[in-house]
Write an enzyme that holds these catalytic residues in place. Structure first.
Site, short mmCIF file in Angstrom:
data_model
loop_
_atom_site.label_atom_id
_atom_site.label_comp_id
_atom_site.label_asym_id
_atom_site.label_seq_id
_atom_site.Cartn_x
_atom_site.Cartn_y
_atom_site.Cartn_z
N GLU A 1 -14.00 -2.56 -1.44
CA GLU A 1 -14.16 -2.70 0.02
C GLU A 1 -15.55 -2.23 0.45
O GLU A 1 -15.97 -1.11 0.13
CB GLU A 1 -13.07 -1.90 0.76
CG GLU A 1 -13.27 -1.97 2.28
CD GLU A 1 -12.02 -1.79 3.10
OE1 GLU A 1 -10.92 -1.63 2.54
OE2 GLU A 1 -12.15 -1.82 4.35
N ASP B 1 0.82 -1.21 0.00
CA ASP B 1 0.00 0.00 0.00
C ASP B 1 0.86 1.25 0.00
O ASP B 1 1.80 1.38 0.80
CB ASP B 1 -0.85 0.04 1.28
CG ASP B 1 -2.24 -0.53 1.08
OD1 ASP B 1 -2.76 -0.44 -0.04
OD2 ASP B 1 -2.78 -1.05 2.06
N GLU C 1 -5.55 3.98 -2.80
CA GLU C 1 -7.00 4.13 -2.61
C GLU C 1 -7.52 5.28 -3.46
O GLU C 1 -6.96 6.38 -3.44
CB GLU C 1 -7.30 4.41 -1.13
CG GLU C 1 -6.97 3.23 -0.23
CD GLU C 1 -7.34 3.49 1.22
OE1 GLU C 1 -8.03 4.48 1.53
OE2 GLU C 1 -6.93 2.66 2.06
O1 KIV Z 1 -4.51 -2.26 4.31
C1 KIV Z 1 -5.08 -3.31 4.01
O2 KIV Z 1 -4.86 -4.37 4.61
C2 KIV Z 1 -6.04 -3.28 2.91
C3 KIV Z 1 -6.92 -4.47 2.71
C4 KIV Z 1 -7.83 -4.65 3.86
C5 KIV Z 1 -7.64 -4.43 1.42
O3 KIV Z 1 -6.13 -2.31 2.22
#
Ligand code: KIV
Length: 258
Positions: free
Chosen positions: A180, A83, A113
């Protein structure tokens, strides 16, 4: 395109489901990889289930780099996605610069995101050849603005916006998209409308794959578990049992000679 990423796209075409779980450290990543998981997500959920923050907005690039490197040392087969944390992709230039750092740390691709509003940032990353999974629906990095984790796709306007987001991220070059907390019927509609895989979390069974936070799945963060998670283990109880046994043993063994 990276052959590992191509194989995920091919799974959708074959109707084969994709399994994604989170990991942030060497032992958990190695266990997931050895168990045959398709994708390991170094999610910014790290902030909540490992670092003890109230939400994901306090997670930094430095932390994501540190944990990505630990996961990369463990993984031999799975695709590793990391991420981009809060405020690390506010312009296309920053998005690309930070995505490159995560790839250098060992990720095979990144996730961010946002849908249509993030088109320019997604394009900056994908046009540079970095695989990207988008994330639409409920956006945890926006939880403070939104005032909670709310289901999306409840009104016709929301459904239209979700479909537009899904199409926008596909056009911008995303190879997959997380849905989500999207109403299951809407998640199914999106899954049929786009050619890239949809990976659902709390969005019903009719996505091309599923993702969960591993700590939720195995009961390693017992203080809160989202409603949609079906826990498959109670690791916290095992730890408590082992620790109690150790404490009892340590305190009951008399010191020699006393
Ligand atoms: O940060 C995370 O673990 C996520 C998932 C829940 C999709 O974005």
């Amino acid at each position: 395109m990276d052959p590992r990423i191509d194989s995920l796209r091919a799974m959708k075409q074959r109707g084969e489901k994709i399994a994604v779980l989170t990991a942030y450290d060497y032992p958990l990543a190695r266990l997931l990889d050895e168990s045959g998981i398709d994708v390991i997500l170094v999610g910014d959920s790290l902030g909540m289930v490992v670092l003890g923050f109230p939400d994901t907005t306090l997670v930094t690039m430095e932390q994501m780099l540190h944990h990505t490197a630990a996961v990369a040392r463990a993984v031999k087969h799975a695709v590793i996605l990391t991420d981009l944390p809060f405020a690390s992709y506010e312009t296309p230039e920053r998005a690309l610069e930070n995505a490159r750092q995560l790839i250098d740390a060992g990720a095979h691709g990144v996730k961010l995101e946002g849908g249509a509003a993030k088109r320019a940032e997604i394009e900056a990353i994908t046009h540079a050849g970095i695989p990207l999974m988008a994330h639409i629906g409920m956006l945890p990095q926006q939880v403070r603005l939104e005032g909670g984790y709310k289901v999306k796709g409840k009104t016709p306007d929301e459904v239209e916006a979700l479909l537009a987001d899904a199409r926008a991220v596909e056009e911008a070059g995303a190879f997959a998209v997380v849905l989500e907390l999207v109403r299951p019927a809407v998640a199914e509609q999106i899954t049929r409308a786009i050619s890239i895989p949809t990976i659902g979390i709390g969005s019903g069974q009719n996505c091309d794959g599923q993702v969960l936070v591993t700590h939720d799945l195995i009961g390693l963060f017992p203080w809160f578990t989202p409603k949609f998670v079906s826990r498959e283990a109670h690791v916290a109880d095992e730890i408590r049992g082992a620790v109690s046994a150790f404490i009892n043993q340590a305190k009951s063994t008399p010191t020699r000679g006393s």
